[in-house]
Motif scaffolding. Structure first.
Motif, mmCIF file in Angstrom:
data_model
loop_
_atom_site.group_PDB
_atom_site.id
_atom_site.type_symbol
_atom_site.label_atom_id
_atom_site.label_comp_id
_atom_site.label_asym_id
_atom_site.label_seq_id
_atom_site.Cartn_x
_atom_site.Cartn_y
_atom_site.Cartn_z
ATOM 1 N N ARG A 77 -1.571 25.963 -7.525
ATOM 2 C CA ARG A 77 -1.964 26.488 -8.837
ATOM 3 C C ARG A 77 -0.685 26.901 -9.551
ATOM 4 O O ARG A 77 0.373 26.952 -8.946
ATOM 5 C CB ARG A 77 -2.963 27.647 -8.780
ATOM 6 C CG ARG A 77 -4.266 27.288 -8.057
ATOM 7 C CD ARG A 77 -5.274 28.428 -8.227
ATOM 8 N NE ARG A 77 -6.412 28.290 -7.338
ATOM 9 C CZ ARG A 77 -7.528 27.649 -7.695
ATOM 10 N NH1 ARG A 77 -7.648 27.147 -8.890
ATOM 11 N NH2 ARG A 77 -8.541 27.556 -6.837
ATOM 12 N N ASP A 125 -17.135 30.493 -5.636
ATOM 13 C CA ASP A 125 -16.895 29.060 -5.842
ATOM 14 C C ASP A 125 -18.159 28.354 -6.351
ATOM 15 O O ASP A 125 -18.073 27.335 -7.041
ATOM 16 C CB ASP A 125 -16.437 28.387 -4.537
ATOM 17 C CG ASP A 125 -15.033 28.830 -4.113
ATOM 18 O OD1 ASP A 125 -14.348 29.488 -4.929
ATOM 19 O OD2 ASP A 125 -14.619 28.525 -2.978
ATOM 20 N N ASP A 173 -11.842 23.654 -7.024
ATOM 21 C CA ASP A 173 -11.982 24.257 -5.706
ATOM 22 C C ASP A 173 -12.293 23.164 -4.684
ATOM 23 O O ASP A 173 -13.047 22.235 -4.988
ATOM 24 C CB ASP A 173 -13.125 25.292 -5.704
ATOM 25 C CG ASP A 173 -12.764 26.532 -6.504
ATOM 26 O OD1 ASP A 173 -11.592 26.957 -6.450
ATOM 27 O OD2 ASP A 173 -13.654 27.071 -7.191
HETATM 28 MG MG MG Z 1 -10.717 29.268 -3.384
#
Ligand code: MG
Ligand code: AMP
Length: 267
Positions: free
Chosen positions: A122, A196, A66
């Motif tokens: 991703r 996160d 992240d």
């Molecule tokens: Mg994120």
């Protein structure tokens, strides 16, 4: 840039790699920005001929922790390219329908067609990363996936796709600063997800998962690059350089014009 490549068959050794390359471009941001402009123009021209020629397919995979800078990379590296020929696929938490299928089912439709560049923000790698860290499927299900992924990527390259995979490598300290900035700067709070922080607690498990993934899946046909990403301008420069160099090697050409154009008069 070759030093960022994970040599197939060798350990990725992520922990031993720089997040801030001391040699790289002598650390000079101003010169770096200038070089980036040149690279942007080169990529713009290469992408146009890729599109015009319509033969090659290019897949770029971006993975990071992240705040690692996937979004910024897409914005800056592809600045100036034609959106008609560049498509981005962002892979989020799978939907129930996606989960009902095998993990590559949702991925394949987003691979590039002839003349296209596809960027994965991703990717199928989440299925050996977040899935492993959070035990979303048992180990006997995710462990064979390295082999599937290698075979899947081999199949894509056999059918004319060039694949480049980038792990944007930031330090845990840099992530702290970036998360704090998301809290402090009003136009960044939308990016802050409390989740996160829980992921940050799992930093070590993610590095372990990345280490094995990169080690097992850096292949001659689809190599991984570990990009020092604490400095955003350097990250962009390194990734642009690798993409531009790779596209140049494809030897693309504009197609020949139709015959008989020389004598043509437009009334
Ligand atoms: Mg994120
Ligand atoms: P973001 O990139 O911040 O928009 O977040 C996307 C989220 O989707 C991340 O937390 C990923 O870990 C999650 N995600 C992506 N792919 C998968 C997957 N195959 N299984 C579970 N979670 C995923």
């Amino acid at each position: 840039m070759h030093r960022y490549r994970v040599t197939p068959g060798e350990d990725a050794q992520i922990a031993a790699r720089d997040t801030r390359d001391p040699q790289g471009f002598s650390g000079d941001k101003t010169a770096g920005r200038k070089a980036m402009k040149v690279l942007n123009a080169e990529l713009e021209a290469l992408q146009e001929v890729l599109y015009a020629e319509g033969k090659q397919k290019v897949l770029i995979v971006l993975q990071a922790m992240d705040t690692g800078g996937k979004d910024g990379t897409i914005r800056h590296v592809f600045d100036g390219t034609n959106p008609q020929g560049v498509k981005v696929a962002s892979f989020k938490k799978p939907t129930p329908r996606e989960l009902a299928h095998d993990y590559l089912w949702r991925v394949h439709p987003h691979t590039p067609g002839s003349g296209e560049i596809a960027i994965f923000n991703r990717s199928h790698y989440e299925d050996v990363l977040v899935v492993r860290v959070h035990d979303l499927v048992p180990e006997h299900r995710w462990r064979p996936r390295y082999d599937h992924i290698n075979a899947f990527e081999k199949q894509l390259t056999d059918e004319g796709t060039t694949i480049l995979k980038f792990f944007l490598h930031i330090s845990k300290e840099e992530q702290k600063e970036r998360l704090q900035a998301r809290l402090d700067e009003p136009h960044k709070t939308w990016k802050f997800a409390k989740g996160d922080l829980a992921e940050r607690q799992l930093w070590g498990s993610y590095i372990d998962a990345y280490e094995e993934a990169l080690t097992r899946t850096s292949t001659d046909w689809a190599p991984w690059y570990v990009i020092p990403a604490d400095r955003k301008w350097y990250r962009n420069l390194a990734i642009s350089t690798i993409i531009v160099d790779t596209l140049k090697e494809l030897g693309m050409e504009y197609p020949d014009p139709e015959e008989g154009l020389d004598d043509l008069v437009i009334e």
